[in-house]
Design an enzyme around this catalytic site. Structure first.
Site, PDB file in Angstrom:
ATOM      1  N   ARG A 130       1.603  -1.171   7.926  1.00  0.00           N
ATOM      2  CA  ARG A 130       2.549  -1.199   6.924  1.00  0.00           C
ATOM      3  C   ARG A 130       3.634  -0.037   7.288  1.00  0.00           C
ATOM      4  O   ARG A 130       4.334   0.390   6.485  1.00  0.00           O
ATOM      5  CB  ARG A 130       2.263  -1.068   5.499  1.00  0.00           C
ATOM      6  CG  ARG A 130       1.346   0.093   5.172  1.00  0.00           C
ATOM      7  CD  ARG A 130       0.852   0.171   3.855  1.00  0.00           C
ATOM      8  NE  ARG A 130       0.108   1.355   3.484  1.00  0.00           N
ATOM      9  CZ  ARG A 130      -0.198   2.004   2.319  1.00  0.00           C
ATOM     10  NH1 ARG A 130       0.559   1.204   1.332  1.00  0.00           N
ATOM     11  NH2 ARG A 130      -0.755   2.832   2.160  1.00  0.00           N
ATOM     12  N   GLY A 163       2.156  -5.280   3.328  1.00  0.00           N
ATOM     13  CA  GLY A 163       2.717  -4.151   4.044  1.00  0.00           C
ATOM     14  C   GLY A 163       3.597  -3.266   3.177  1.00  0.00           C
ATOM     15  O   GLY A 163       4.498  -2.361   3.732  1.00  0.00           O
ATOM     16  N   ASP A 359      -7.962   6.959  14.682  1.00  0.00           N
ATOM     17  CA  ASP A 359      -6.675   6.319  14.509  1.00  0.00           C
ATOM     18  C   ASP A 359      -5.914   7.110  13.375  1.00  0.00           C
ATOM     19  O   ASP A 359      -4.409   6.958  13.324  1.00  0.00           O
ATOM     20  CB  ASP A 359      -6.643   4.746  14.165  1.00  0.00           C
ATOM     21  CG  ASP A 359      -7.414   4.740  12.767  1.00  0.00           C
ATOM     22  OD1 ASP A 359      -8.392   5.254  12.302  1.00  0.00           O
ATOM     23  OD2 ASP A 359      -6.774   3.923  11.884  1.00  0.00           O
TER      24      ASP A 359
END
Length: 613
Positions: A130, A163, A359
């Protein structure tokens, strides 16, 4: 003739190095507009247009970031701010000439590479779910900035989600980003917060306040017969653990959509290098996958440590140059040291990132992804807001999590090193030693001790202060800030007067703090510390420069987003923004009365405040 809005000048200074240096997904055109979950098997980015909010309105912005980007403040405010609000809420047409894209990356948790998070079970469907980058620009001073919309709509990596970001999380991200910068800890910045006035909403799971009341109805106390066999300090720990039990959300709520634009020199994650490292290691030398890894690493160096390439990040560069094994090794060392500095900064200011996967770890060592984060109230070495953090992401375990992330980076770069995996492991071991040294220095600096007193600082913190904080239910921020006040007392001071400056930091005051045994332990610590520290005015100033008076506590954020949601009132949000711009200054008496204090009791127990999912 009126001058053109300064936001249009972004296109004149645009320099989209990510899309210039790196490879596009070859299936982009075939899958336009790329707003549905799919596998992206190669390429470093997918061109994606963000999904605009309807009737956007800018409700708060960072004047400092406007200046760094070369945007006039007058072009953000009404009646001139329409174009700014449109562009930074996803309307790409408001500033023609800007590239927009989303990127793939991999997930590793505590050094273990994962693919189960990917809906296809391959790792090819994970990335910016998103977040949509809306350009790179060179500021008036030549510094490079990438702008990214958090909540910019679905991408190929959205994994079936909408998103979007909501007002609650967007307020938290905006305020936390700027608060962390003011605290002196490297971080992505926040440019603006834009809210939809056109009915864009999203359903999200959250916490029913009534459930908090039901949970608090059952409680235990010091005289509970079930605790009779335990000493008082253990009783208090059991009571706190019982009171702080976490749970998952229990209701669905409808929230207004909003977008925070986050800005950084680069958003290059360890996960980016991890993804291409995996592919290259499977494919082998001389393959397209190895070339994509080499390009990814070279670009990471260009963006974060350009001095290694002997060029500036603002210089014209096509990204096709080679990268030597020596440059890759230098990159790893620089990244490892930056990550070590980052987690030490978090320890210093009482922050827990909460979901510190590879990440969510930038190679440049700056805080990002303000999701289940939290600044600690009562000290707990295993503190974390997120119900899924586990002990591995807890407050005092963050150096280990950072090192695990760095080990993933080193392993991913191993094919590009002269010594391969052995050299990568040697670099990890070097960074481990640096990390341990830097962590020890955090406590030395917070205690006002000199570099020559590292051994004394470790002894005082490890064997006196830390165990005391753990068993005494003490506010982390206040106890360190108030310690400096103890240096202002005369040498011949009574125990009562010696401990009086610390009284505001104790949540169990007066029960635990004025317990005879507890008081004796604290007196022993303070006197031992005062014997070591230089009690001059300069030491007090140095301590107050590293121990903040204000951090962005969750109960403050709850007040801000509750007022915004229920009354369309952003005054609390703006007040907290101003408060946290100068976190080492006490400020006015009004601000001290409101915010220089322990968290309210309810904030230590309530779902969505004490913990969240």
């Amino acid at each position: 003739m009126d001058a053109a809005p300064s936001v249009l000048g972004l296109a004149d200074r645009a320099d989209h190095s990510w899309t210039r240096h790196l490879n596009p997904d070859p299936d982009t055109d075939a899958n336009a507009p790329n707003r549905k979950s799919r596998q992206v098997k190669s390429g470093h980015y997918v061109r994606v247009d963000p999904t605009p909010l309807r009737k956007p309105e800018t409700v708060i912005y960072s004047p400092d970031m406007l200046k760094r980007l070369g945007i006039d403040e007058a072009d953000v405010k009404a009646p001139n701010g329409e174009r700014f609000a449109r562009f930074f809420s996803g309307d790409k047409s408001a500033v023609p000439g800007m590239d927009t894209w989303a990127t793939p990356y991999a997930l590793s948790i505590m050094g273990q590479r994962q693919v189960s998070n990917c809906p296809f079970g391959t790792g090819n469907g994970y990335g910016d779910g998103r977040a949509v980058s809306v350009g790179e620009v060179l500021g008036p001073d030549g510094a490079r900035w990438e702008m990214q919309l958090k909540g910019g709509g679905p991408t190929p990596f959205c994994r079936g989600a909408d998103g979007r970001a909501v007002l609650r999380s967007s307020i938290r991200e905006f305020l936390a980003s700027e608060a962390m910068h003011a605290l002196g800890v490297d971080t992505t910045r926040a440019l603006s917060l834009v809210v939809s006035r056109g009915g864009d909403v999203a359903r999200r799971p959250w916490y029913d306040p009534g459930a908090d009341k039901d949970a608090s109805a059952e409680s235990i106390s010091m005289d509970d017969p079930r605790l009779a066999r335990y000493p008082d300090d253990v009783k208090r720990q059991i009571i706190r653990q019982f009171a702080n039990q976490k749970r998952d959300p229990d209701v669905m709520i409808v929230e207004t959509c909003a977008i925070t634009t986050r800005v950084a020199p680069s958003f290059t994650r360890i996960g980016h290098v991890d993804l291409f490292g995996r592919r290259a290691q499977r494919a082998g030398e001389g393959t397209a996958q190895m070339d994509e890894l080499r390009k990814m690493v070279r670009h990471a160096i260009f963006r974060e440590f350009p001095e290694i390439l002997e060029e500036r990040a603002g210089d014209e560069d096509d990204g096709d140059g080679d990268v030597t094994p020596e440059q890759v090794a230098a990159f790893l060392v620089s990244s490892g040291l930056a990550i070590a500095d980052l987690v030490c900064g978090w320890l210093r200011v009482g922050f827990c990132q909460g979901n510190f996967n590879a990440d969510n770890c930038l190679v440049g060592g700056r805080t990002m992804d303000y999701g289940p984060f939290g600044w600690m109230d009562a000290y707990d070495p295993l503190f974390a807001k997120w119900t899924g953090s586990g002990e591995h992401f807890a407050f005092m375990n963050q150096p280990g999590a950072g090192l695990a992330n760095f080990a993933v980076l080193a392993a991913s770069c191993a094919p590009l090193l002269e010594g391969g995996e052995d050299e990568a492991q040697a670099i990890v071991e070097r960074i481990q030693g640096e990390m341990e040294s830097k962590v020890a220095d955090v406590w030395r600096v917070k205690l006002g001790l000199r570099e020559s007193q590292r051994a004394a600082a470790a002894k005082i913190f490890d064997y006196k202060l830390e165990p005391l904080m753990r068993e005494s239910n003490v506010d982390y921020t206040l106890v360190f800030r108030q310690l400096a006040e103890c240096l202002k007392l005369p040498d011949e001071v009574s125990d009562d007067d010696l401990l009086e400056p610390l009284a505001p930091a104790f949540y169990d005051s007066p029960n635990a703090f004025y317990d005879e045994d507890t008081r004796a332990k604290w007196c022993d610590f303070v006197r031992a510390w005062r014997d070591e520290v230089d009690g001059t005015e300069s030491t007090i100033e140095a301590m107050n420069a590293v121990n903040p008076a204000y951090v962005l506590r969750e109960w403050m954020l709850v007040e801000a987003y509750t007022a915004a949601k229920e009354r369309d009132d952003f005054s609390v949000t703006r007040e907290l923004f101003e408060l946290t711009r100068t976190p080492y200054e006490l400020g006015s008496e009004t601000m001290q009365e409101k915010y220089y204090r322990r968290a309210p009791d309810r904030a230590l127990k309530a779902g969505g405040t004490a913990f969240m999912s």
